[in-house]
Design a protein around this motif. Structure first.
Motif, PDB file in Angstrom:
ATOM      1  N   UNK A  88       0.838  -1.194   0.000  1.00  0.00           N
ATOM      2  CA  UNK A  88       0.000   0.000   0.000  1.00  0.00           C
ATOM      3  C   UNK A  88       0.881   1.254   0.000  1.00  0.00           C
ATOM      4  N   UNK A  89       0.589   2.190  -0.894  1.00  0.00           N
ATOM      5  CA  UNK A  89       1.364   3.431  -0.967  1.00  0.00           C
ATOM      6  C   UNK A  89       1.063   4.271   0.266  1.00  0.00           C
ATOM      7  N   UNK A  90       2.129   4.691   0.974  1.00  0.00           N
ATOM      8  CA  UNK A  90       1.977   5.514   2.173  1.00  0.00           C
ATOM      9  C   UNK A  90       2.288   6.980   1.914  1.00  0.00           C
ATOM     10  N   UNK A  91       3.253   7.268   1.008  1.00  0.00           N
ATOM     11  CA  UNK A  91       3.619   8.651   0.706  1.00  0.00           C
ATOM     12  C   UNK A  91       4.625   8.698  -0.419  1.00  0.00           C
ATOM     13  N   UNK A  92       4.824   9.898  -1.000  1.00  0.00           N
ATOM     14  CA  UNK A  92       5.756  10.039  -2.119  1.00  0.00           C
ATOM     15  C   UNK A  92       6.312  11.464  -2.180  1.00  0.00           C
TER      16      UNK A  92
ATOM     17  N   UNK B 241       4.291  14.784  -2.998  1.00  0.00           N
ATOM     18  CA  UNK B 241       3.276  14.381  -3.965  1.00  0.00           C
ATOM     19  C   UNK B 241       2.000  13.971  -3.217  1.00  0.00           C
ATOM     20  N   UNK B 242       0.842  14.324  -3.737  1.00  0.00           N
ATOM     21  CA  UNK B 242      -0.419  14.078  -3.022  1.00  0.00           C
ATOM     22  C   UNK B 242      -0.969  12.673  -3.216  1.00  0.00           C
ATOM     23  N   UNK B 243      -0.146  11.686  -2.921  1.00  0.00           N
ATOM     24  CA  UNK B 243      -0.609  10.302  -3.034  1.00  0.00           C
ATOM     25  C   UNK B 243      -0.218   9.537  -1.780  1.00  0.00           C
ATOM     26  N   UNK B 244      -0.955   8.521  -1.480  1.00  0.00           N
ATOM     27  CA  UNK B 244      -0.657   7.655  -0.351  1.00  0.00           C
ATOM     28  C   UNK B 244      -1.554   7.920   0.845  1.00  0.00           C
ATOM     29  N   UNK B 245      -1.710   6.905   1.675  1.00  0.00           N
ATOM     30  CA  UNK B 245      -2.596   6.999   2.835  1.00  0.00           C
ATOM     31  C   UNK B 245      -2.089   7.961   3.902  1.00  0.00           C
ATOM     32  N   UNK B 246      -0.801   8.287   3.880  1.00  0.00           N
ATOM     33  CA  UNK B 246      -0.228   9.218   4.849  1.00  0.00           C
ATOM     34  C   UNK B 246       0.176  10.535   4.201  1.00  0.00           C
ATOM     35  N   UNK B 247      -0.393  10.855   3.053  1.00  0.00           N
ATOM     36  CA  UNK B 247       0.000  12.062   2.307  1.00  0.00           C
ATOM     37  C   UNK B 247      -0.126  13.326   3.154  1.00  0.00           C
ATOM     38  N   UNK B 248      -1.074  13.376   4.069  1.00  0.00           N
ATOM     39  CA  UNK B 248      -1.260  14.567   4.901  1.00  0.00           C
ATOM     40  C   UNK B 248      -0.176  14.736   5.954  1.00  0.00           C
ATOM     41  N   UNK B 249       0.585  13.684   6.243  1.00  0.00           N
ATOM     42  CA  UNK B 249       1.631  13.766   7.264  1.00  0.00           C
ATOM     43  C   UNK B 249       3.018  13.626   6.646  1.00  0.00           C
ATOM     44  N   UNK B 250       3.146  14.003   5.387  1.00  0.00           N
ATOM     45  CA  UNK B 250       4.422  13.952   4.687  1.00  0.00           C
ATOM     46  C   UNK B 250       5.004  15.358   4.647  1.00  0.00           C
ATOM     47  N   UNK B 251       6.294  15.465   4.936  1.00  0.00           N
ATOM     48  CA  UNK B 251       6.977  16.753   4.827  1.00  0.00           C
ATOM     49  C   UNK B 251       8.286  16.542   4.086  1.00  0.00           C
ATOM     50  N   UNK B 252       8.755  17.607   3.461  1.00  0.00           N
ATOM     51  CA  UNK B 252       9.990  17.501   2.694  1.00  0.00           C
ATOM     52  C   UNK B 252      10.687  18.849   2.655  1.00  0.00           C
ATOM     53  N   UNK B 253      11.997  18.786   2.507  1.00  0.00           N
ATOM     54  CA  UNK B 253      12.788  19.997   2.405  1.00  0.00           C
ATOM     55  C   UNK B 253      13.859  20.039   3.464  1.00  0.00           C
TER      56      UNK B 253
END
Length: 103
Positions: A20-24, A35-47
């Motif tokens: 299952x995709x969790x984040x990208x 990227x706005x995909x995966x079940x945890x997309x709202x808790x993904x951060x980058x930078x």
């Protein structure tokens, strides 16, 4: 963790053990895009310093799930069953560790 490279952009997708995709993320030249995909997309951060910021917000230390010469991805389990993912720049000087990718 799956990595795709196209036109100089590295796309990193994190799946759970069931596929299952969790984040990208997308990364190029030290710049990141969640990227706005995966079940945890709202808790993904980058930078820059994303891992440190996520640790400060959750009070937990993340586990590295992917690392190469330019990018490190960490994951932290959350109390609600989701996970917080963070991708940031890294410099990897250990060729064995950097070529392994998944830890």
């Amino acid at each position: 963790v799956y990595v795709f490279i196209k036109d100089g952009v590295r796309y990193i997708q994190v799946n759970d053990l069931n596929g299952k995709v969790r984040g990208a993320f997308a990364a190029a030249n030290g710049q990141f895009l969640v990227l706005p995909i995966g079940s945890d997309a709202e808790t993904v951060s980058a930078g820059p310093n994303a891992s440190a910021l996520t640790t400060a917000a959750t009070g937990q230390t993340g586990e590295t799930v992917y690392r190469d010469n330019d990018v490190r991805v960490t994951v932290q389990p959350l109390a609600n069953g989701h996970s917080a993912f963070a991708a940031d720049s890294t410099t990897c000087s250990d060729p064995v560790e950097c070529s392994t990718h998944v830890q």
